[in-house]
Scaffold this active site. Structure first.
Site, PDB file in Angstrom:
ATOM      1  N   ASP A 139       0.842  -1.109  -0.103  1.00  0.00           N
ATOM      2  CA  ASP A 139       0.156  -0.024  -0.082  1.00  0.00           C
ATOM      3  C   ASP A 139       0.788   1.191  -0.109  1.00  0.00           C
ATOM      4  OD1 ASP A 139      -2.148  -1.528  -0.106  1.00  0.00           O
ATOM      5  OD2 ASP A 139      -3.081  -0.385   1.649  1.00  0.00           O
TER       6      ASP A 139
ATOM      7  N   CYS B  57       0.757  -8.131   4.666  1.00  0.00           N
ATOM      8  CA  CYS B  57       0.427  -6.824   4.630  1.00  0.00           C
ATOM      9  C   CYS B  57      -1.236  -6.653   4.494  1.00  0.00           C
ATOM     10  CB  CYS B  57       0.991  -6.063   3.706  1.00  0.00           C
ATOM     11  SG  CYS B  57       2.817  -5.636   4.184  1.00  0.00           S
ATOM     12  N   ASP B  58      -1.541  -5.343   4.217  1.00  0.00           N
ATOM     13  CA  ASP B  58      -2.951  -4.886   4.391  1.00  0.00           C
ATOM     14  C   ASP B  58      -4.100  -5.758   4.098  1.00  0.00           C
ATOM     15  OD1 ASP B  58      -1.165  -3.020   5.169  1.00  0.00           O
ATOM     16  OD2 ASP B  58      -2.570  -1.338   4.424  1.00  0.00           O
ATOM     17  N   LYS B  59      -3.816  -6.331   2.595  1.00  0.00           N
ATOM     18  CA  LYS B  59      -5.074  -6.904   2.112  1.00  0.00           C
ATOM     19  C   LYS B  59      -5.033  -8.599   2.234  1.00  0.00           C
ATOM     20  CE  LYS B  59      -6.518  -3.165   1.402  1.00  0.00           C
ATOM     21  NZ  LYS B  59      -4.872  -2.445   1.768  1.00  0.00           N
TER      22      LYS B  59
ATOM     23  N   CYS C 252       5.159  -2.211   7.961  1.00  0.00           N
ATOM     24  CA  CYS C 252       5.505  -0.917   8.572  1.00  0.00           C
ATOM     25  C   CYS C 252       5.024  -0.768  10.164  1.00  0.00           C
ATOM     26  CB  CYS C 252       4.987   0.234   7.766  1.00  0.00           C
ATOM     27  SG  CYS C 252       5.640   0.056   6.128  1.00  0.00           S
TER      28      CYS C 252
ATOM     29  N   GLU D 278      -6.996   5.038  -0.393  1.00  0.00           N
ATOM     30  CA  GLU D 278      -6.695   5.410   1.191  1.00  0.00           C
ATOM     31  C   GLU D 278      -5.944   6.799   0.759  1.00  0.00           C
ATOM     32  OE1 GLU D 278      -3.463   2.920   2.672  1.00  0.00           O
ATOM     33  OE2 GLU D 278      -4.982   1.604   3.364  1.00  0.00           O
TER      34      GLU D 278
ATOM     35  N   SER E 263      -5.433   5.144   5.290  1.00  0.00           N
ATOM     36  CA  SER E 263      -4.455   4.295   5.657  1.00  0.00           C
ATOM     37  C   SER E 263      -4.269   4.341   7.304  1.00  0.00           C
ATOM     38  CB  SER E 263      -3.086   4.983   5.451  1.00  0.00           C
ATOM     39  OG  SER E 263      -1.898   4.576   6.275  1.00  0.00           O
TER      40      SER E 263
HETATM   41  C1  LIG Z   1       0.942   2.009   3.792  1.00  0.00           C
HETATM   42  C2  LIG Z   1       0.281   1.510   4.996  1.00  0.00           C
HETATM   43  C3  LIG Z   1       0.939   2.091   6.174  1.00  0.00           C
HETATM   44  O1  LIG Z   1       0.109  -0.016   5.054  1.00  0.00           O
HETATM   45  C4  LIG Z   1      -1.179   1.909   4.897  1.00  0.00           C
HETATM   46  O2  LIG Z   1      -1.609   1.501   3.572  1.00  0.00           O
HETATM   47  C5  LIG Z   1      -2.102   1.410   5.855  1.00  0.00           C
HETATM   48  O3  LIG Z   1      -3.396   1.253   5.597  1.00  0.00           O
HETATM   49  O4  LIG Z   1      -1.680   1.459   7.305  1.00  0.00           O
HETATM   50 MG   LIG Z   2      -3.267   0.138   3.498  1.00  0.00          MG
END
Ligand SMILES: CC(C)(O)[C@@H](O)C(=O)O
Ligand SMILES: [Mg+2]
Length: 558
Positions: A78, A119-121, A191, A442, A468
């Site tokens: 993301d 990660c996110d998805k 992150c 986002e 985000s």
């Molecule tokens: C880039 C990030 C930090 O992953 C953001 O897309 C989130 O949704 O937290």
């Molecule tokens: Mg995200």
């Protein structure tokens, strides 16, 4: 065994010959076939280490008597997709990941699954798939990134996005910006703040689908490799006992996840993903459930972007189980839920000690008595909208100001950076919803530009898009119904007064009903921004933000 369908009997001779071609022995074919869904790739920093995790899972599965077989899931970063057309391709992958995993698992008749997301998805997509496929399944994620160090302080991705705003406002030099750029992302991993990936990895632990530490053990710790081996061994136990995801992800487990979400201060995206996961288990999930839970759940953590602590600090402080144990003192959790440990939530968390009352505030001394998220409704969002109230400064909890209306993210950014947005304004970014975007981008660039330019305590942002986990400030997203279907957000005009009242869960447009009806008469749907390919198909099927932007089978309402 489920895999008997492809390994046993004369009719299966062709199937076995193809397995021979894989180099698989008769002994391997006779054991449970355990699919390992690897989200490894070379473009997402949170996924670049997943080959190591997958290898460790394979060893664990084999040690416990299963046959591990790896297959892939796609994954988007993301951060790299942020602020351009790429972000339209982010949320939409959640459903691709869920659907493609369903296809792979059922096409090959696996007996059990180990999901390796980060990660996110990938986390919500694979949770959705797990609930849908419902064969014994465990999760082990890639783990969070360590925080960076800039000028002696721990920093992470939200600070580099805000540094861009500060640089545009002239309060940070180009050299200063470069220092952030070079230091905020020091390792592999998701992150390091309580952004979306870590929110969902922590909630996986709460849902009971991951082992202790799944959400918090840093990606670079060897402990994570051991966690992956244990997950591999554990899935075999789940298979033997036939404990399936829907025995674990029950309605009570989803409510536990919402509760801990409030205490941790999770990303607003959790309010898209939890309804989507709930949908897969057949639970009716109205997003304003969240307010009742938020009312009684204290916010105990202020990780970045809400405060100065990071995932590594939460891990040292005792992790998710320690937070759950705090909440359990107030009787806020359903402790009888089953989990992948083979034990209940209550049994899992009973010995979890809070080792740092600054990182995890004790329930007697919370950051706030109410939880991290709130759902606002009113004539501007009849079906709801979501705000991370724990990241909103006190002076913006109640705010009233003139609408500054933009029909896409890029136009809003230009106005913010061009100094056209002033204290008091309420920036409205619309036609960015699930259908309208399409893909519900986002808005991290606009929220970071507002914060970075020093407008965080005086400017609000409202959108039918989303945020985000790194966004902070009075940022209200998921406004439903969205502009593309004629929701009231489409009817806002420049200068209209918007009233935000977070403690009272209200989001109002100060325009009379008659005037709104008149504007609605004149409103015409716009031609879709994307007319071909996956985004066009997605836009045709997707529901609104308040329903988790799930894809509906046309005409069924499901
Ligand atoms: C880039 C990030 C930090 O992953 C953001 O897309 C989130 O949704 O937290
Ligand atoms: Mg995200």
């Amino acid at each position: 065994m489920r895999s008997d369908t492809v390994t046993k009997g004369k009719q299966q001779a062709p199937h076995r010959s193809l397995m021979n071609a894989l180099g698989m022995t008769k002994e391997e074919m006779e054991r449970p076939l355990v699919g390992i869904v690897s989200s490894y790739n070379e473009i997402v920093p949170g996924h670049m280490n997943l080959d190591k995790i997958v290898n460790a899972v394979k060893q664990g599965v084999a040690m416990a008597g299963g046959t591990p077989i790896v297959f892939p899931a796609i994954a988007v970063c993301d951060g790299i997709a942020m602020g351009h057309i790429g972000m339209k391709y982010s949320l939409v992958t959640r459903d691709l990941i869920a659907d493609s995993t369903e296809a792979m698992a059922l096409a090959h008749q696996f007996d059990a699954l180990v999901m390796v997301p980060n990660c996110d998805k990938n986390v919500p997509g694979l949770l959705m798939a797990a609930a849908r496929i419902n064969i014994p399944t465990i999760f082990v994620s890639g783990g969070p990134m360590l925080a960076g160090r800039v000028g002696g302080a721990k920093r992470s991705l939200s600070s580099i996005f805000e540094a861009v705003g500060a640089n545009a406002a002239g309060t940070l030099s180009d050299e200063g910006l470069l220092e952030f750029e070079n230091k905020v992302c020091p390792t592999c991993g998701s992150c390091s703040g309580m952004y979306t990936a870590n929110s969902m990895n922590c909630l996986t632990e709460v849902l009971g689908m991951g082992l202790r530490g799944n959400g918090t053990i840093p990606a670079v710790y060897s402990e994570r490799i051991r966690l992956a081996k244990h997950a591999g061994m554990k899935v075999m136990e789940l298979w033997e006992k036939n404990i399936c995801p829907r025995d674990i992800m029950t309605e009570k487990a989803v409510l536990n996840a919402l509760t801990v979400d409030m205490a941790l201060g999770c990303s607003t995206n959790s309010m898209l993903h939890l309804p989507a996961i709930a949908h897969e288990i057949g639970m009716d999930f109205e997003i304003d459930f969240a307010n009742g839970i938020s009312e009684r759940t204290p916010n105990l953590c202020h990780l970045a972007p809400a405060g100065p602590t990071h995932m590594e600090d939460l891990n040292e402080a005792g992790g998710v189980y320690a937070v759950m144990n705090e909440l359990n003192k107030l009787g806020l959790l359903h402790t009888d839920c089953m989990t992948v440990t083979g034990k209940t939530v209550g049994e899992n968390i009973k010995d979890a000690v809070n080792l740092n009352p600054e990182v995890i505030r004790p329930v007697e001394n919370p950051y706030s008595k109410t939880g991290g998220l709130a759902v606002l409704k009113g004539n501007l969002a009849p079906d709801g909208s979501v705000v991370k109230r724990s990241a909103v400064v006190p002076e913006m909890q109640v705010h009233e100001g003139p609408a500054r209306v933009f029909d896409c993210e890029e136009d809003a950014i230009e106005a913010i950076k061009g100094g056209k947005i002033v204290a008091g304004d309420v920036v409205v970014i619309r036609y960015e919803g699930p259908k309208g975007g399409p893909g519900m981008r986002e808005m991290l660039n606009p929220t970071s530009a507002i914060a970075g330019m020093g407008l965080g305590s005086s400017v609000a942002l409202i959108t039918d898009g989303r945020f985000s986990g790194a966004s902070r400030g009075a940022s209200i997203g998921h406004v439903s119904p969205e502009a593309a279907v004629g929701g009231p957000i489409a009817l806002v005009e420049e200068g209209d007064i918007i009233r935000i009242n977070i403690p009272e869960y209200r989001l109002e447009l100060d325009v009379s009903e008659e005037e709104l009806a008149r504007r609605k008469e004149q409103w015409k749907p716009r031609s879709p921004k994307v007319k071909t390919g996956y985004l066009a198909r997605y836009a045709a099927l997707v529901t609104s933000g308040n329903r988790g932007a799930i894809l509906e089978v046309p005409g069924t309402g499901k």
